[in-house]
Every structure is written in structure tokens, then in C-alpha cells.
Design a protein around this motif. Structure first.
Motif, short mmCIF file in Angstrom:
data_model
loop_
_atom_site.label_atom_id
_atom_site.label_comp_id
_atom_site.label_asym_id
_atom_site.label_seq_id
_atom_site.Cartn_x
_atom_site.Cartn_y
_atom_site.Cartn_z
N ILE A 34 54.04 27.78 -54.31
CA ILE A 34 53.11 27.88 -55.43
C ILE A 34 53.20 29.32 -55.94
CG2 ILE A 34 50.73 27.59 -56.20
CD1 ILE A 34 50.21 26.01 -53.62
N CYS A 50 53.84 34.78 -55.34
CA CYS A 50 54.46 33.53 -54.89
C CYS A 50 54.08 33.28 -53.44
CB CYS A 50 55.96 33.60 -55.06
SG CYS A 50 56.83 32.10 -54.55
N ALA A 97 52.34 27.63 -61.13
CA ALA A 97 53.50 26.76 -60.98
C ALA A 97 53.62 26.32 -59.52
CB ALA A 97 54.78 27.47 -61.41
N ALA A 98 54.17 25.15 -59.32
CA ALA A 98 54.35 24.64 -57.97
C ALA A 98 55.61 23.79 -57.93
CB ALA A 98 53.15 23.82 -57.52
N THR A 99 56.14 23.64 -56.72
CA THR A 99 57.36 22.86 -56.62
C THR A 99 57.56 22.33 -55.22
OG1 THR A 99 59.72 22.88 -57.18
CG2 THR A 99 58.87 24.79 -56.01
N CYS A 110 61.73 32.62 -55.67
CA CYS A 110 60.32 32.61 -56.06
C CYS A 110 60.10 33.12 -57.48
CB CYS A 110 59.51 33.48 -55.11
SG CYS A 110 58.50 32.57 -53.90
N ASP A 115 63.14 27.24 -61.02
CA ASP A 115 63.06 26.64 -59.69
C ASP A 115 61.75 25.91 -59.45
OD1 ASP A 115 65.01 28.89 -57.51
OD2 ASP A 115 65.55 27.64 -59.22
N PHE A 116 60.85 25.94 -60.42
CA PHE A 116 59.55 25.29 -60.27
C PHE A 116 59.47 24.05 -61.14
CE2 PHE A 116 57.05 28.11 -57.62
CZ PHE A 116 57.88 29.23 -57.58
N TRP A 119 54.04 22.83 -63.88
CA TRP A 119 53.42 23.98 -64.54
C TRP A 119 52.07 23.57 -65.12
CZ3 TRP A 119 55.50 28.88 -64.85
CH2 TRP A 119 56.82 29.03 -64.38
#
Length: 129
Positions: A34, A50, A97-99, A110, A115-116, A119
Motif C-alpha cells: 500500500i 510505501c 494505491a494498493a496492489t 514501491c 506497479d500498483f 488507485w
């Protein structure tokens, strides 16, 4: 369906503080990472902080180190960004943002917005001098 909703932005004088919140929903498991990013008019989106969730590590970019603190409340699935000693150059729209991990672990960056996966819509922070 994953949703990230930011709140807490506003107008503050230089030296003041704000706390941003990011309410997360729809995750079936903890995200891999996150992060908070920000984007000022005419500039690229840049990383702020991050959290690698499973490792429990939190990282900050140099412009905010010592002034910003990222935290997470697992009970209500909310991530916070406490911002102290704000400066006019902190003025930007702030995004959560998260992934999940979609790249090899060693390739994850990060500070790379690409890469995320997920959003929020962002919240505006304006710091007056």
C-alpha cells in the motif's frame, strides 16, 4: 470490487499538519503493498510512502522523511498518512494505491506507479506560505 477512498485533504498554512485517510474495501486478502503518491500540477506522480504489508516495512522518500508517518489500522481497513511540518512544496493531489504482487518480488518497485493495480480518486492538499 476493490475500492480506495481518500479523505482528509485541505488547505493548511506552512508548518501545519494534516492527516490523510484511505479507506480500503473489496480485498479478499491483504494487499502486497500500500502506498501514498502525490502529483502536483505539471509534474509527474511521485511516491511519498510505501508499506510492504507482509514484511511490515514502511519506506519514505527523502522529501518527506522525518515529517510524514504512514500507518495502518487493520480493524477498519484504513491507511493513514500523518503529515507534519508541511511546506508549500508539499502541495499536490495525494493518492492512495494498493496492489497484489503481479511481478517477481525482486522487480517490484514501491515508487513505480505502474506497479500498483488499484488507485483512489485522490485528495487535494494545499499548503500556503
Amino acid at each position: 470490487q476493490v475500492q480506495l477512498v481518500e479523505s482528509g485533504g485541505g488547505l493548511v498554512q506552512s508548518g501545519g499538519s494534516l492527516r490523510l485517510s484511505c479507506a480500503a474495501s473489496g480485498f479478499t486478502r491483504d494487499p502486497y503493498a500500500i502506498a501514498w503518491f502525490r502529483q502536483a500540477p505539471g509534474k509527474e506522480r511521485e511516491g511519498v510512502s510505501c508499506m510492504r504489508v507482509y514484511a511490515g516495512n514502511i519506506f519514505y522518500t527523502d522529501p518527506v522523511k522525518g515529517r510524514f508517518t504512514m500507518s495502518r489500522d487493520n480493524a477498519d481497513n484504513t491507511v493513514y498518512l500523518q503529515m507534519n511540518s508541511l511546506k508549500p512544496e508539499d502541495t499536490a493531489r495525494y493518492y492512495c494505491a494498493a496492489t497484489a504482487l503481479t511481478t517477481p518480488y525482486s522487480d517490484f518497485d514501491c515508487w513505480q506507479p505502474a506497479d500498483f493495480l488499484y488507485w483512489g480518486q485522490g485528495t487535494q492538499v494545499t499548503v500556503s506560505s
